[in-house]
Design a protein around this motif. Structure first.
Motif, PDB file in Angstrom:
ATOM      1  N   TRP A 111       0.828  -1.202   0.000  1.00  0.00           N
ATOM      2  CA  TRP A 111       0.000   0.000   0.000  1.00  0.00           C
ATOM      3  C   TRP A 111       0.867   1.259   0.000  1.00  0.00           C
ATOM      4  CZ3 TRP A 111      -5.240   0.041  -0.473  1.00  0.00           C
ATOM      5  CH2 TRP A 111      -5.944  -1.127  -0.181  1.00  0.00           C
ATOM      6  N   ILE A 112       0.379   2.299  -0.664  1.00  0.00           N
ATOM      7  CA  ILE A 112       0.870   3.665  -0.481  1.00  0.00           C
ATOM      8  C   ILE A 112      -0.315   4.473   0.028  1.00  0.00           C
ATOM      9  CG2 ILE A 112       1.726   5.755  -1.586  1.00  0.00           C
ATOM     10  CD1 ILE A 112       3.247   3.985  -3.549  1.00  0.00           C
ATOM     11  N   VAL A 113      -0.095   5.194   1.124  1.00  0.00           N
ATOM     12  CA  VAL A 113      -1.167   5.933   1.795  1.00  0.00           C
ATOM     13  C   VAL A 113      -0.895   7.425   1.690  1.00  0.00           C
ATOM     14  CG1 VAL A 113      -2.368   6.317   3.980  1.00  0.00           C
ATOM     15  CG2 VAL A 113      -1.495   4.032   3.425  1.00  0.00           C
TER      16      VAL A 113
ATOM     17  N   ILE B 294      -3.366   1.893  -3.790  1.00  0.00           N
ATOM     18  CA  ILE B 294      -3.339   3.276  -3.315  1.00  0.00           C
ATOM     19  C   ILE B 294      -4.524   3.514  -2.393  1.00  0.00           C
ATOM     20  CG2 ILE B 294      -3.249   5.705  -3.974  1.00  0.00           C
ATOM     21  CD1 ILE B 294      -0.906   3.907  -5.011  1.00  0.00           C
ATOM     22  N   CYS B 295      -4.216   4.002  -1.186  1.00  0.00           N
ATOM     23  CA  CYS B 295      -5.244   4.343  -0.216  1.00  0.00           C
ATOM     24  C   CYS B 295      -5.222   5.846   0.053  1.00  0.00           C
ATOM     25  CB  CYS B 295      -5.027   3.588   1.095  1.00  0.00           C
ATOM     26  SG  CYS B 295      -6.203   4.040   2.398  1.00  0.00           S
ATOM     27  N   VAL B 296      -6.359   6.495  -0.088  1.00  0.00           N
ATOM     28  CA  VAL B 296      -6.510   7.914   0.244  1.00  0.00           C
ATOM     29  C   VAL B 296      -7.183   8.018   1.608  1.00  0.00           C
ATOM     30  CG1 VAL B 296      -7.792  10.031  -0.311  1.00  0.00           C
ATOM     31  CG2 VAL B 296      -6.542   8.811  -2.104  1.00  0.00           C
ATOM     32  N   VAL B 297      -6.626   8.847   2.487  1.00  0.00           N
ATOM     33  CA  VAL B 297      -7.236   9.103   3.790  1.00  0.00           C
ATOM     34  C   VAL B 297      -7.884  10.490   3.750  1.00  0.00           C
ATOM     35  CG1 VAL B 297      -5.845   7.555   5.206  1.00  0.00           C
ATOM     36  CG2 VAL B 297      -4.916   9.797   4.615  1.00  0.00           C
ATOM     37  N   ASP B 298      -9.101  10.563   4.264  1.00  0.00           N
ATOM     38  CA  ASP B 298      -9.887  11.794   4.141  1.00  0.00           C
ATOM     39  C   ASP B 298     -10.366  12.247   5.510  1.00  0.00           C
ATOM     40  OD1 ASP B 298     -11.001  13.760   2.465  1.00  0.00           O
ATOM     41  OD2 ASP B 298     -12.972  12.792   2.501  1.00  0.00           O
TER      42      ASP B 298
ATOM     43  N   VAL C  43      -7.584   5.024  -7.488  1.00  0.00           N
ATOM     44  CA  VAL C  43      -7.520   4.838  -6.041  1.00  0.00           C
ATOM     45  C   VAL C  43      -8.232   3.532  -5.691  1.00  0.00           C
ATOM     46  CG1 VAL C  43      -8.286   5.762  -3.806  1.00  0.00           C
ATOM     47  CG2 VAL C  43      -7.417   7.316  -5.580  1.00  0.00           C
ATOM     48  N   ASP C  44      -7.635   2.750  -4.790  1.00  0.00           N
ATOM     49  CA  ASP C  44      -8.189   1.448  -4.437  1.00  0.00           C
ATOM     50  C   ASP C  44      -9.033   1.459  -3.170  1.00  0.00           C
ATOM     51  OD1 ASP C  44      -6.768  -0.367  -6.486  1.00  0.00           O
ATOM     52  OD2 ASP C  44      -5.135   0.812  -5.616  1.00  0.00           O
ATOM     53  N   ARG C  45      -8.806   2.441  -2.304  1.00  0.00           N
ATOM     54  CA  ARG C  45      -9.571   2.515  -1.069  1.00  0.00           C
ATOM     55  C   ARG C  45      -9.494   3.925  -0.515  1.00  0.00           C
ATOM     56  NH1 ARG C  45      -8.862  -1.377   4.360  1.00  0.00           N
ATOM     57  NH2 ARG C  45     -10.379  -0.266   5.657  1.00  0.00           N
ATOM     58  N   VAL C  46     -10.571   4.379   0.115  1.00  0.00           N
ATOM     59  CA  VAL C  46     -10.580   5.658   0.824  1.00  0.00           C
ATOM     60  C   VAL C  46     -11.023   5.387   2.260  1.00  0.00           C
ATOM     61  CG1 VAL C  46     -11.517   7.993   0.948  1.00  0.00           C
ATOM     62  CG2 VAL C  46     -11.100   6.938  -1.290  1.00  0.00           C
TER      63      VAL C  46
END
Length: 353
Positions: free
Chosen positions: A181-183, A208-212, A254-257
């Motif tokens: 993962w890259i966050v 790829i994980c985006v944090v919101d 993006v794979d996950r948020v």
């Protein structure tokens, strides 16, 4: 192409040539020895944040498109870090710079912009920064950089020493050279777009994980598919989270948020200070929450591997806010349970609950 533009391009390239790449810092999770965590330290750029890369790319893009010329006033809509970096490059080229930003931007960032020779234009409504920036550009015959539109296209996502390219080169000798993962957070969305496109172009298995953060629309937009969502006000974490879905956010790569409470972000940077020995900005704390979620999931599934995330900027910019107990109390935020949760996770591997 005129002589001034040639000279401007040469100055930016010389600045890049003087800069070494940023460090990739490992941080052990004692309870999870098979999961390797790394922080790409973007705080060591000349202007102190990840946005230095973006500002360089935006200036090159503007120059090569003929939008930036000798004497052009540069205007940007920014919550702080991009404006600091763009002010730096504007001063390098001898150009006036104006940052349009919400009134709640930290005093440290305002001072940093002014130190670089920029001027700050504060607005009450965070959603008005786009319209105000365009209006100023028209009135002054200047150029609105518009990071929120051009972030995803100004950077060469295929390589050329972009942030993804450098991470994979730095990971080459690690036990797991291809991270699971890259966050990263999303402000413009340009960083997640660069990562997502790069790993696909390079045929990597990295996700790829985006944090919101709270009061931002990226999470809801990603899972509903509605890119017209808006919300009022700004997020509680400077530099990430937006009241609208920005044009540079590319959800398809993006794979996950993961949605992150502000208290979790603030608690994370206080915990990180104890294990890294340094203060990091709030968006780094948001990143750490995402890392813990993903690492806990990998552990439950018996997987080993690597996770890479970013130190986006230094916590020294937030001494009056995230690192100020009076400020936290005024926000009604108790970070103690979150600091304890991170400590427990690192020492026992327990995350849920």
């Amino acid at each position: 192409m005129n002589a001034w533009v040639n000279a401007a391009l040469s100055k930016i390239e010389a600045d890049f040539n003087r800069s070494s790449d940023t460090h990739l810092i490992p941080l052990a999770i004692p309870a999870l020895p098979d999961i390797h965590l790394y922080f790409k330290d973007e705080s060591t750029h000349p202007t102190g944040s990840l946005k230095h890369r973006l500002a360089r790319s935006l200036f090159l893009y503007g120059l090569c498109n003929g939008w930036v010329r000798e004497g052009t006033t540069i205007i940007e809509a920014s919550s702080g870090s991009t404006a600091v970096s763009e002010a730096y490059f504007a001063r390098l080229l001898g150009l006036p710079f104006i940052a349009v930003m919400p009134c709640g931007t930290s005093p440290e960032k305002v001072r940093a912009i002014e130190f670089q020779g920029g001027r700050c234009h504060l607005v009450d409504d965070p959603k008005s920064i786009y319209a105000v920036s365009r209006q100023l550009a028209q009135e002054l015959n200047g150029h609105y950089m518009d990071q929120f539109t051009y972030a995803e296209r100004a950077t060469d996502w295929r390589g050329n020493n972009n942030i993804a390219d450098t991470i994979f080169h730095q990971m080459a000798l690690e036990p797991h050279p291809v991270p699971d993962w890259i966050v990263c957070g999303a402000g413009t969305g340009g960083t997640s777009a660069t990562f997502g496109r790069y790993v696909r172009y390079q045929k990597c298995s990295t996700q790829i994980c985006v944090v919101d953060p709270e009061n931002s629309v990226f999470y809801d937009s990603y899972y509903t598919g509605d890119d017209h969502l808006t919300c009022e006000g700004g997020s509680g974490v400077e530099g990430i989270g937006r009241p609208r879905v920005e044009p540079s956010f590319i959800p398809e790569v993006v794979d996950r948020v993961i949605q992150v409470r502000n208290a979790a972000s603030y608690g994370a940077i206080h915990f990180l200070e104890s294990v890294l020995g340094r203060k990091c900005g709030g968006s780094t704390g948001t990143n750490l929450f995402g890392v813990c979620e993903l690492a806990a999931g990998m552990h439950r599934n018996g997987r080993e591997g690597a996770i890479v995330t970013l130190i986006c900027d230094s916590g020294e910019r937030y001494l009056d806010s995230y690192f100020n107990q009076d400020w936290l109390a005024a926000q009604g935020i108790d970070i103690a349970p979150w600091v304890e949760r991170y400590q427990r996770f690192f020492t026992t591997g327990e995350w849920d609950g």
